[in-house]
Scaffold this active site. Structure first.
Site, short mmCIF file in Angstrom:
data_model
loop_
_atom_site.label_atom_id
_atom_site.label_comp_id
_atom_site.label_asym_id
_atom_site.label_seq_id
_atom_site.Cartn_x
_atom_site.Cartn_y
_atom_site.Cartn_z
N ASP A 76 -2.72 -12.52 -1.90
CA ASP A 76 -1.89 -11.52 -2.25
C ASP A 76 -1.71 -11.09 -0.25
O ASP A 76 -1.62 -11.40 1.60
CB ASP A 76 -0.37 -10.60 -1.88
CG ASP A 76 -1.28 -9.28 -2.98
OD1 ASP A 76 -2.37 -9.56 -3.22
OD2 ASP A 76 -0.50 -8.29 -2.45
N ASP A 79 -7.04 -8.48 -1.53
CA ASP A 79 -8.04 -7.86 -3.57
C ASP A 79 -7.51 -9.76 -3.71
O ASP A 79 -7.41 -10.87 -3.11
CB ASP A 79 -6.77 -7.47 -3.94
CG ASP A 79 -4.94 -7.65 -3.40
OD1 ASP A 79 -4.85 -9.51 -3.88
OD2 ASP A 79 -3.93 -6.69 -4.07
N TYR A 228 3.78 -3.65 -6.67
CA TYR A 228 4.67 -4.23 -5.94
C TYR A 228 5.97 -4.24 -7.00
O TYR A 228 6.74 -4.48 -7.35
CB TYR A 228 4.72 -5.93 -5.86
CG TYR A 228 3.94 -6.18 -4.90
CD1 TYR A 228 3.76 -6.14 -3.63
CD2 TYR A 228 2.07 -6.66 -5.36
CE1 TYR A 228 2.90 -6.84 -2.58
CE2 TYR A 228 1.80 -6.87 -3.79
CZ TYR A 228 1.47 -6.80 -2.63
OH TYR A 228 1.11 -7.35 -1.80
N GLU A 473 -5.43 -3.67 6.12
CA GLU A 473 -5.72 -4.71 5.62
C GLU A 473 -4.41 -5.39 5.95
O GLU A 473 -3.56 -5.42 5.98
CB GLU A 473 -5.01 -4.02 4.19
CG GLU A 473 -4.93 -5.76 2.32
CD GLU A 473 -4.87 -4.72 1.79
OE1 GLU A 473 -5.28 -5.82 0.64
OE2 GLU A 473 -4.60 -3.38 1.56
#
Length: 625
Positions: A76, A79, A228, A473
């Site tokens: 995603d 990571d 999430y 990120e």
């Protein structure tokens, strides 16, 4: 402002070359890079045509311990976990981009790459849905993954697979995955009918599963809660999935579902100022408004008008014309939260672009509490946000990695920040990665080209630091809506009819009959001096402005030799207007700033506009090495 400058700006606006308009941004280059990012996020066996060469195979045993093949899909963000909900939203919005602007993607040579990006996700979803009422929604655990800083090719973290089923439901996850597969079925309807049919079958099953066995997915897959969490619940995903299934199948069942459940499920009640992997209401309302403007609402017209009212409240809030407006930074970027704010920027830019086109196609205006607004203002807003991302901001920073000169060099991304596995296979340990690579002060050894990072704070401040994960990120769902926005902006202010039924991913471009133009033979190297470098020109557009006819010419230079072309110098005479795609040095032109050479067999293209026959273009000097 002089007359020449005024005419030049008018030409740009009329032309439709918004990628090179006043801001000077190359939207075509940005589009190519934004799609390339998805190849860096791939998990599984990488294909032979993989373009991000610093990545290699990873996650090759995903699902094995659960007796299912879950190899593939996308990581995603920075990571190495595969989270199903944001991955599905990523694919849905990529598909929406292709459905609306497939023609622009095709004409700019990116449709094939976009389809590959979608299929990498849908192939995984098919694997993750082995039974009608079973869907795997996560591989890997965020807690153990975040404890380590390793390349995906050699990660040693837990790769447990987590699923939802009738006893452990997840209507939001199943609904979003149904939406993704339904939207993808439209994308592949022409190029791969059998695959499209397979996607529809899965989408129907997943919607029925989501609707029949209701519950939040993070109550079943509890390890996802910290990363999430489904704050909005699942009603928005059920409406979202129904909208996409209606678009894909034209089945009245799904139209009725939207009509009968719009009020009770929040579709007509929630006025939301975000569109994200969690909250889909603005997307649902925009899609339903499209159905309404297409004249397909039938007996649900009154309900669909309430959907549209909420869609327009969202659009008005973006423009600062509502009773509840979205906040903006001093530099003009919409701002919702400090952690990865760019996800809301790209999604808002996409919705405003498509809704602008819907309104224009139906010859309507945007109705705001502060008055009626021209659809072009929505497109202007979309462009302003994209231009901010690409560098038109107080810091003059591009928040797309690899675009421009000043972009983030220390991205919070495991694969990018550690030397490529293909270069150095020396094992990077779980904690050793933090000590050696995470904490290093230098730039990332691998450029994460095209990635949209989290972006600046509420005051346009940004710190390019690897440990600043809120700002540095990237995420797949940051990029997905941007595909459509960039493709749309390449077309300039004049869009095509977005309300036509049966939209396919490869629509025929709108053909404008060109005005008569004096004929001139294509420019070629002199016969007496054969050259391995060939040039061809063609007129691609023409229009009238203040009684004068302007022409757009596309010029393609091809290296037909077996060596790399360098030190290129092009002589151009009888040019009476603006030119893009080459760099002027003295009295000649050379490669654009983003390339230094042209490999064997490759071509480069540049364009110019003027009110005259095509210019004389000749190669005056070069070297082959």
């Amino acid at each position: 402002m002089g007359a020449t400058t005024t005419i030049s700006i008018l030409v740009l606006l009329l032309l439709g070359l918004a990628q090179l308009a006043v801001s000077g941004h190359d939207y075509k280059q940005a589009l190519s890079k934004s799609i390339l990012f998805f190849e860096a996020q791939r998990s599984g066996h990488l294909p032979p045509n993989q373009r991000v060469s610093w990545r290699s195979h990873s996650g090759l045993y995903d699902g094995k311990s659960s007796g299912v093949d879950l190899v593939g899909g996308y990581y995603d963000a920075g990571d190495n976990v595969k989270f199903g909900l944001p991955m599905a939203f990523t694919v849905t919005t990529m598909c929406w981009s292709i459905i609306e602007y497939g023609g622009q993607l095709e004409s700019n040579g990116e449709l094939g790459h976009a389809l590959d990006a979608v299929k990498w996700g849908t192939d995984y979803f098919i694997k993750a849905h082995p039974e009608p009422n079973v869907l795997y929604g996560e591989v890997g655990d965020g807690k153990s993954d975040h404890y380590c800083w390793q390349r995906p090719e050699e990660m040693t973290t837990d790769r447990k697979a987590y699923k939802i089923d009738r006893n452990n439901p997840g209507s939001d996850l199943a609904g979003e995955t149904a939406a993704a597969m339904a939207a993808a079925s439209i994308v592949f309807r022409r190029s791969d009918p059998s695959y499209s049919a397979e996607l529809i079958r899965h989408a129907r099953q997943l919607f029925e599963f989501a609707d029949k066995y209701r519950g939040k997915y993070d109550s079943s897959i509890t390890v996802a809660q910290k990363y999430y969490r489904s704050v909005s619940g699942y009603n928005d995903e059920l409406l979202w999935a129904a909208a996409w299934l209606y678009q894909a199948t034209n089945d009245k069942y799904y139209l009725d579902y939207l009509g009968k459940n719009g009020d009770s499920m929040g579709g007509t009640g929630w006025s939301i100022t975000e569109f994200s992997w969690d909250v889909k209401y603005a997307g649902v309302q925009t899609l339903v408004a499209k159905i309404l403007m297409q004249g397909k609402a039938g007996e649900h017209t009154a309900v669909f008008e309430r959907y549209q009212e909420k869609a327009e409240q969202y659009m008005c809030s973006l423009l600062g014309k509502s009773t509840k407006n979205i906040k903006k930074t001093p530099g003009g970027l919409i701002f919702r939260q400090s952690w990865n704010n760019m996800q809301f920027v790209t999604s808002a830019s996409f919705l405003s672009a498509v809704y602008s086109d819907y309104l224009s196609s139906s010859k309507r205006v945007l109705r705001c509490s502060q008055g009626n607004i021209s659809p072009s203002k929505l497109l202007d807003f979309s462009k302003s946000q994209v231009d901010y991302i690409l560098g038109d901001n107080p810091r003059a920073t591009s928040y797309m990695v690899g675009y421009g000169e000043n972009y983030p060099r220390k991205v919070h991304h495991r694969g990018s920040s550690i030397v490529s596995f293909n270069v150095d296979k020396k094992f990077v340990t779980c904690r050793g990665g933090y000590a050696t690579w995470y904490s290093r002060k230098g730039s990332d050894p691998n450029v994460l080209t095209g990635a949209i990072v989290g972006g600046p704070d509420a005051y346009d401040n940004f710190a390019d630091q690897r440990d600043n994960y809120e700002q540095t990120e990237p995420a797949t769902y940051n990029n997905a809506p941007l595909l459509g926005v960039l493709a749309r902006l390449i077309s300039g202010p004049r869009g095509s009819d977005q309300l036509l039924p049966g939209v396919t991913p490869t629509p025929s471009p709108v053909i404008i009959k060109p005005a008569p133009v004096p004929k001139r033979k294509p420019t070629t190297p002199p016969a007496s001096s054969p050259s391995p470098i060939t040039i061809s020109q063609k007129m691609t557009n023409s229009w009238m402005n203040e009684g004068k006819v302007y022409y757009r010419y596309s010029t393609r230079l091809t290296n037909r030799s077996t060596k790399t072309l360098k030190n290129l110098k092009i002589s151009i005479t009888k040019l009476y207007g603006a030119i893009w795609g080459v760099t002027k040095t003295g009295n000649s032109y050379g490669f654009p700033s983003w390339i230094q050479s042209l490999p064997a067999g490759k071509s480069m293209e540049f364009v110019y506009i003027h009110s005259a026959p095509q210019a004389n273009v000749l190669v005056s000097n070069y070297s082959l090495e």
